[in-house]
Design a protein around this motif. Structure first.
Motif, PDB file in Angstrom:
ATOM      1  N   ASP A  17       0.823  -1.202   0.000  1.00 49.83           N
ATOM      2  CA  ASP A  17       0.000   0.000   0.000  1.00 49.83           C
ATOM      3  C   ASP A  17       0.860   1.257   0.000  1.00 49.83           C
ATOM      4  OD1 ASP A  17      -2.481   1.394   0.100  1.00 49.83           O
ATOM      5  OD2 ASP A  17      -2.170   1.746   2.233  1.00 49.83           O
ATOM      6  N   LEU A  18       1.956   1.234   0.750  1.00 46.67           N
ATOM      7  CA  LEU A  18       2.861   2.393   0.781  1.00 46.67           C
ATOM      8  C   LEU A  18       3.473   2.642  -0.596  1.00 46.67           C
ATOM      9  CD1 LEU A  18       4.703   1.735   4.170  1.00 46.67           C
ATOM     10  CD2 LEU A  18       2.785   3.289   3.742  1.00 46.67           C
ATOM     11  N   ILE A  19       3.832   1.567  -1.276  1.00 45.52           N
ATOM     12  CA  ILE A  19       4.458   1.706  -2.594  1.00 45.52           C
ATOM     13  C   ILE A  19       3.454   2.165  -3.642  1.00 45.52           C
ATOM     14  CG2 ILE A  19       5.596   0.439  -4.465  1.00 45.52           C
ATOM     15  CD1 ILE A  19       6.938  -1.286  -2.328  1.00 45.52           C
ATOM     16  N   GLN A  20       2.228   1.677  -3.570  1.00 48.89           N
ATOM     17  CA  GLN A  20       1.254   2.009  -4.606  1.00 48.89           C
ATOM     18  C   GLN A  20       0.733   3.448  -4.497  1.00 48.89           C
ATOM     19  OE1 GLN A  20      -2.641   0.325  -4.815  1.00 48.89           O
ATOM     20  NE2 GLN A  20      -2.880   0.164  -2.587  1.00 48.89           N
ATOM     21  N   PRO A  50       8.059   4.356   9.527  1.00 47.78           N
ATOM     22  CA  PRO A  50       7.439   4.122   8.210  1.00 47.78           C
ATOM     23  C   PRO A  50       7.851   5.103   7.119  1.00 47.78           C
ATOM     24  CG  PRO A  50       5.836   4.938   9.805  1.00 47.78           C
ATOM     25  CD  PRO A  50       7.065   4.586  10.572  1.00 47.78           C
ATOM     26  N   ILE A  51       7.994   6.379   7.454  1.00 44.26           N
ATOM     27  CA  ILE A  51       8.355   7.357   6.428  1.00 44.26           C
ATOM     28  C   ILE A  51       9.794   7.148   5.969  1.00 44.26           C
ATOM     29  CG2 ILE A  51       8.714   9.811   5.954  1.00 44.26           C
ATOM     30  CD1 ILE A  51       6.325  10.418   7.738  1.00 44.26           C
ATOM     31  N   LYS A  52      10.697   6.953   6.914  1.00 41.86           N
ATOM     32  CA  LYS A  52      12.103   6.715   6.575  1.00 41.86           C
ATOM     33  C   LYS A  52      12.256   5.431   5.760  1.00 41.86           C
ATOM     34  CE  LYS A  52      16.616   5.741   8.635  1.00 41.86           C
ATOM     35  NZ  LYS A  52      17.368   5.506   9.893  1.00 41.86           N
ATOM     36  N   ALA A  53      11.607   4.351   6.216  1.00 46.34           N
ATOM     37  CA  ALA A  53      11.732   3.068   5.520  1.00 46.34           C
ATOM     38  C   ALA A  53      11.136   3.139   4.120  1.00 46.34           C
ATOM     39  CB  ALA A  53      11.048   1.973   6.333  1.00 46.34           C
ATOM     40  N   THR A  54       9.987   3.809   3.997  1.00 46.83           N
ATOM     41  CA  THR A  54       9.357   3.935   2.682  1.00 46.83           C
ATOM     42  C   THR A  54      10.218   4.770   1.747  1.00 46.83           C
ATOM     43  OG1 THR A  54       7.175   3.821   3.731  1.00 46.83           O
ATOM     44  CG2 THR A  54       7.248   4.605   1.465  1.00 46.83           C
ATOM     45  N   ASP A  55      10.831   5.810   2.280  1.00 48.82           N
ATOM     46  CA  ASP A  55      11.717   6.649   1.473  1.00 48.82           C
ATOM     47  C   ASP A  55      12.876   5.829   0.910  1.00 48.82           C
ATOM     48  OD1 ASP A  55      12.475   9.258   0.452  1.00 48.82           O
ATOM     49  OD2 ASP A  55      14.147   9.157   1.866  1.00 48.82           O
ATOM     50  N   GLU A  56      13.420   4.930   1.729  1.00 50.12           N
ATOM     51  CA  GLU A  56      14.515   4.066   1.282  1.00 50.12           C
ATOM     52  C   GLU A  56      14.051   3.101   0.194  1.00 50.12           C
ATOM     53  OE1 GLU A  56      15.996   2.184   4.768  1.00 50.12           O
ATOM     54  OE2 GLU A  56      17.035   3.975   5.514  1.00 50.12           O
ATOM     55  N   ILE A  57      12.851   2.564   0.360  1.00 48.49           N
ATOM     56  CA  ILE A  57      12.310   1.661  -0.655  1.00 48.49           C
ATOM     57  C   ILE A  57      12.049   2.411  -1.956  1.00 48.49           C
ATOM     58  CG2 ILE A  57      10.341   0.187  -1.264  1.00 48.49           C
ATOM     59  CD1 ILE A  57      10.096  -0.522   1.713  1.00 48.49           C
ATOM     60  N   TYR A  91       0.177  10.744   3.824  1.00 47.58           N
ATOM     61  CA  TYR A  91      -0.616   9.511   3.791  1.00 47.58           C
ATOM     62  C   TYR A  91       0.001   8.457   4.707  1.00 47.58           C
ATOM     63  CZ  TYR A  91      -2.745   5.205   2.102  1.00 47.58           C
ATOM     64  OH  TYR A  91      -3.392   3.997   2.040  1.00 47.58           O
ATOM     65  N   ILE A  92       1.311   8.301   4.642  1.00 45.03           N
ATOM     66  CA  ILE A  92       1.992   7.308   5.475  1.00 45.03           C
ATOM     67  C   ILE A  92       1.760   7.595   6.952  1.00 45.03           C
ATOM     68  CG2 ILE A  92       4.247   6.375   6.135  1.00 45.03           C
ATOM     69  CD1 ILE A  92       5.169   6.961   3.250  1.00 45.03           C
ATOM     70  N   TRP A  93       1.890   8.857   7.331  1.00 46.63           N
ATOM     71  CA  TRP A  93       1.670   9.220   8.735  1.00 46.63           C
ATOM     72  C   TRP A  93       0.230   8.925   9.146  1.00 46.63           C
ATOM     73  CZ3 TRP A  93      -1.394  12.612  11.521  1.00 46.63           C
ATOM     74  CH2 TRP A  93      -1.025  12.780  12.861  1.00 46.63           C
ATOM     75  N   ASN A  94      -0.712   9.237   8.276  1.00 44.26           N
ATOM     76  CA  ASN A  94      -2.130   9.042   8.606  1.00 44.26           C
ATOM     77  C   ASN A  94      -2.490   7.584   8.836  1.00 44.26           C
ATOM     78  OD1 ASN A  94      -2.952  11.722   8.579  1.00 44.26           O
ATOM     79  ND2 ASN A  94      -3.284  11.732   6.358  1.00 44.26           N
TER      80      ASN A  94
END
Length: 410
Positions: free
Chosen positions: A109-112, A310-317, A332-335
Motif C-alpha cells: 500500500d505504501l508503494i502504490q 514508516p516514512i524513513k523506511a518507505t523513502d529508502e524503498i 498519507y503514510i503518517w495518517n
C-alpha cells in the motif's frame, strides 16, 4: 344379433380412439422433453454467468475452447492487449516477495501511493489455488496449459512476466477474474467492471481498463507470497530492470498472525514453525546468491523497521525502486500508521499504531511457544538480527527491543 352389433361398435370405438390417445401421449412426451431441454439450457446459461462472476469456483467446461474461440473475443483482446503491449516502453519492474501475514499489505500500500505505479495484489492467488486440483489454465486464443505442482514455478514465472510487462493477453482467464484486484488502487475499476460483466466476453470487454492502467504507468509492482526467491532468477536474467524487495517479519509475529487467521492449529505450531523458518532460510541463501549476480537489484527489508519508522523506511524503498517521495505521500503514510485511525480489520492497512500492530504477538503469545520459535528459528534470527527472549517479563516489556539494528546486503 343385437349383441354382435354392440360388440362391433365397441371394437370400432377402440380403433377410432386409440390413435387419438397415442397422439396425446406422444404430444405430452414431446413437451416434457422440450421443457427438460429448456431448463437445461437456462441452467447452463446461469452457471456460465456465475463462472464469469466468481472465477475461483468456475469449471473448465464453462471456459472450454468452444466458448473462448469466438471471433469477437479474439478481436477485442488483440486490439486492446497486443497493440498496447507492443507500444509499452522499457519499464521498471518490482516484485515484493514475502510470506503470509508478514506486513506485505501495508508495504504494498505504501508503494502504490506513487502515481507512477501500477500495483497488483497477489497475482498468483488463483494459480496456486487451481494447482491443488490440477485445473488446466485457459486462455483467450492459445492452447490450455497444465497446472500441476511440477509446473507451478514455470507457470508462476510466465504469469508474473505477463503482469509485469502489461501483456494481459497472455494471462489465463481464471486469474483475470480473481477478486484480489480490489486490493489495488490501479485495478479497482477493472474489478468493478468484472462484477457487472459476466463470462468470457465480459472479461474481454473489461480488459482495456486493466491494460491501460498498466501500460500508462512507469513502474509495475507485484506483491506475492507464493514464489520463492530462487525461482526469480530467470525473470531477473531476462529483465535487467526487474528489482526485488524481499520483505521479512519476525517469525514470532508472522506465526502468531498465521495461527490467528486459521493457517494452522496451535497443536501443529512446531511443524508450522519448522516449515516457515526453513523456507525463509532457503530464500535468504538464494537472495545472497542472486545479489552476487545482480548487485543492487535485491533489497531485504524487515517489516518491523517499516512499522517503527514508516516514512524513513518507505523513502529508502522508493529510492531503491526509483520513485519520488512527495509530501502528500508522507502525509498519507503518517495518517495510516500513526494518526489514531481504528484498527479492527485483519487485512486492512490503516492502523492506529503500526508499532503496536507489529509487536502484538508480545502480548498474545504464550512464552513456551515463543521459546520454541526462538530455538527453531535461531538461524533466521542470526541472519536478520532478531533477538530471543529470556522470560515473560522481557517479552511483555515493550522497552526491551527484540531486534538489533542491521543493514542488509542484500
Amino acid at each position: 344379433m343385437i349383441f354382435r352389433v354392440k360388440q362391433f361398435m365397441e371394437r370400432l370405438a377402440v380403433r377410432v380412439t386409440r390413435p387419438c390417445i397415442n397422439d396425446m401421449f406422444w404430444f405430452r412426451k414431446i413437451w416434457r422433453l422440450k421443457l427438460v431441454l429448456i431448463c437445461f439450457a437456462l441452467l447452463t446459461l446461469f452457471l456460465f454467468s456465475k463462472s464469469g462472476g466468481d472465477l475461483n469456483t468456475s469449471k473448465n467446461f464453462f471456459l472450454s475452447r468452444s466458448l473462448i474461440d469466438d471471433g469477437t473475443v479474439k478481436t477485442t483482446v488483440n486490439n486492446t492487449s497486443r497493440s498496447l503491449f507492443l507500444s509499452t516502453k522499457p519499464r521498471t519492474m518490482v516484485i515484493i516477495l514475502t510470506y503470509m501475514r508478514s506486513g506485505s499489505s501495508l508495504t504494498g500500500d505504501l508503494i502504490q501511493q506513487s502515481p507512477d505505479v501500477f500495483y497488483v495484489y497477489e497475482p498468483l492467488y488463483t494459480l496456486a489455488k487451481l494447482r491443488k486440483t490440477e485445473t488446466h489454465l485457459t486462455y483467450f486464443n492459445k492452447p490450455d496449459k497444465e497446472n500441476t505442482a511440477k509446473r507451478y514455478d514455470l507457470n508462476a514465472r510466465e504469469l508474473m512476466e505477463s503482469m509485469l510487462t502489461c501483456n494481459s493477453y497472455d494471462i489465463d482467464i481464471h486469474t483475470l477474474r480473481q477478486y484480489h484486484y480490489g486490493g489495488s488502487k490501479t485495478t479497482k475499476k477493472y474489478l468493478e467492471c468484472l462484477k457487472i460483466s459476466q463470462g468470457v466476453m465480459g472479461t474481454a470487454s473489461c480488459l482495456p481498463l486493466f491494460q491501460n492502467a498498466c501500460a500508462n504507468s512507469k513502474v509495475s509492482v507485484m506483491k506475492t507470497i507464493r514464489m520463492s526467491v530462487k525461482s526469480l532468477k530467470p525473470l531477473m536474467t531476462k529483465f535487467p530492470t526487474l528489482k526485488v524487495v524481499h520483505l521479512i517479519r519476525d517469525p514470532r509475529g508472522t506465526l502468531r498472525s498465521q495461527q490467528t487467521v486459521g493457517e494452522f492449529k496451535i497443536k501443529d505450531a512446531i511443524n508450522a514453525t519448522v516449515k516457515f523458518c526453513s523456507r525463509v532460510i532457503d530464500d535468504l541463501k538464494a537472495s545472497t546468491e542472486l545479489y552476487k549476480v545482480f548487485p543492487g537489484r535485491i533489497k531485504t527489508v524487515r517489516y518491523e523497521d517499516i512499522a517503527e519508522a514508516p516514512i524513513k523506511a518507505t523513502d529508502e524503498i522508493y529510492k531503491f525502486i526509483g520513485l519520488n517521495m512527495t509530501s502528500s505521500i508522507r502525509d498519507y503514510i503518517w495518517n495510516i500508521t500513526s494518526a489514531g485511525h481504528p484498527d479492527n480489520c485483519v487485512i486492512c492497512t490503516t492502523r492506529n499504531s503500526s508499532i503496536a500492530t507489529a509487536y502484538k504477538w508480545r502480548q498474545k503469545l504464550k512464552f513456551d511457544v515463543v521459546t520454541m520459535i526462538d530455538n527453531v528459528c535461531s538461524t533466521v534470527y542470526n541472519k536478520l538480527g532478531y533477538l530471543p527472549l529470556k522470560n515473560v517479563n522481557d517479552m511483555k516489556n515493550m522497552k526491551i527491543s527484540v531486534k538489533k539494528p542491521m543493514k542488509f546486503t542484500p
